[in-house]
Design an enzyme around this catalytic site. Sequence first.
Site, PDB file in Angstrom:
ATOM      1  N   HIS A 155     -35.384 -13.778  -6.165  1.00  0.00           N
ATOM      2  CA  HIS A 155     -35.957 -12.987  -5.077  1.00  0.00           C
ATOM      3  C   HIS A 155     -37.450 -12.817  -5.374  1.00  0.00           C
ATOM      4  O   HIS A 155     -37.853 -12.838  -6.535  1.00  0.00           O
ATOM      5  CB  HIS A 155     -35.243 -11.627  -5.095  1.00  0.00           C
ATOM      6  N   ASP A 232     -31.833  -9.081 -13.085  1.00  0.00           N
ATOM      7  CA  ASP A 232     -32.012  -8.447 -11.783  1.00  0.00           C
ATOM      8  C   ASP A 232     -30.607  -8.260 -11.203  1.00  0.00           C
ATOM      9  O   ASP A 232     -29.982  -9.214 -10.743  1.00  0.00           O
ATOM     10  CB  ASP A 232     -32.881  -9.355 -10.911  1.00  0.00           C
TER      11      ASP A 232
END
Lengths: 438, 151
Positions: A155, A232
């Site tokens: 991301h 993450d």
Amino acid sequence: MNNDAFAQQQAHGYPEALPDFAPPPVHRGLVKPGLDPAKIRADFPILDQSIHGKPLVYLDNAASTHKPKAVIDCLRKVYEEDYSNVHRGVHTLSQRCTELFEAAREKVQRFLNAKHSHEIIFVRGTTEAINLVAQSYGRSKIGAGDEILITAMEHHSNIVPWQMLCEQTGAVLKVAPIDLRGELRMDEFERALSDRTKLVSVVHMSNALGTINPVEDIIALAHARGVPVLLDGAQAAPHMAVDVQALDCDFYALSGHKLYGPSGIGVLYGKEKLLNAMPPYQGGGDMIRRVTFEKTEYNALPYKFEAGTPNIADAIALGAALDYLDSVSLAAVADHEARLLEYATERALSIPGLSLVGTAAHKGAILAFTLDRIHPHDIGTILDHLGIAVRAGHHCAMPVMDFFGVPATARASFGLYNTFEEVDALIDGIRQVIKVFG
Amino acid sequence: MLDRIRDLYQEVVFDHNRNPRNFRVMPGASRKIEGFNPLCGDRITLYVRINDGLIEDVSFQGSGCAISTASASLMTEIVKGKTEQEAERLFELFHRITTGKNSEAVNLEDLGKLAVLAGVRAYPARVKCATLAWHSLQAALKNEAETVSTE
């Protein structure tokens, strides 16, 4: 498994996954009860509404999830009964609110199975957690010529903070490639680890592809070279049990709003030893022990990283969201979502002209797709008219779109409250999109 | 219920999406500009040949949704042969009908086929799809060389 879920799965062609009698006594202690969708849905007030005259089918959970009544009620109670600023207050409300706030930290500690509650830093979300590590750990431990290793499925929030760090320090960002199924190429990842690698930062579950990375292997490879690993966990945490001690990851980042909790609150987990060796991220109140104009002595963990008045009520309500997830059991959620994804994938592949983007063997409940000659934005608008909320775009992962050679994808992402009927609505909706476009 | 969607996706839109007009590279263009909508990743490259204030030719390339492709296609049709001032005026009218701001006074007949995109005003998230080509044209007319963004 309750009867409704049993009947529903039978109706959707999953009898083979079930024993002749449910559940067999020998497994009674191990088999998690199936989710009761009707009961779960009743916990989420927002789901009970119509969009363009059709029942809302909310399939945008990877972007943000809805909140159960328990979370909404918790927020209301905090503001109506318990609210005050936290820490150092001698009055009753401040002490009560401090206790609730710190209790929420302990709930996060248990949720991630962290060793200490002071390893849990409250931040705004995953983005801030990664920026904290980049600016605090990164600027103190990473220098010119050093390397930071990420993957091609990250991301933007796990790309840009490192690019900023590289600009500031002269460090180099390395990217391990993915294959056409959307899986990390582990051989290339291993090759990309070098003597100059100072940090590995990898997504646990990809928001654009659904891929669940082999984080145990990634961590083992990195640790063999003494390199710390940040995971993450924005997408992974709502869908699977995470044990940071078992994983032995060095940092873990997550967002409350993807976990059925409030927006504006998230968590950075860090190993005590690493956090203690890091300088503060922001300066201000709460993060100090003693301030004079000559010198400031910083506070201990976790407060060293929590400058200023924190997001008190949302942190407490995040605790309520974790309690809620605990009450339904993440194992049951994972099981339910795996069945939804399997069913949705099978049905989607029967649609002519539909291509899946992200077909990793190990995947979370994300179905990203494109249709021949129909742009994802048009798919999104037409599905919305059918009451179906999907996301259309690059999903903050432009390099992933570039890799697959598409400008965007349409993405249906499932949560614990989604049903097999909603998958049917999605599939029917996609067929209608194709019909509208002739 | 899908009838309402036809306000946005009119037959003209489908037609121009399937067979975009002036969808080509233009060798010898006097202006070339990249337009980009970072929200959805839509990109167009707009080519314009201007001679003495007259838009002699205009064409585009790129990938986008049906709304942005149709809008670009319709735009190239309508501005070809117009003066720069006339194109500016059309952009202003088009902007008004697509955003719904001060749109009452606009005579849709002045806009010709462009009027089919008026339905986009009910879709705030899609207005930028319809205006990407026009923002790019405006930048091209001002001879701004850099990439145009809808943001």
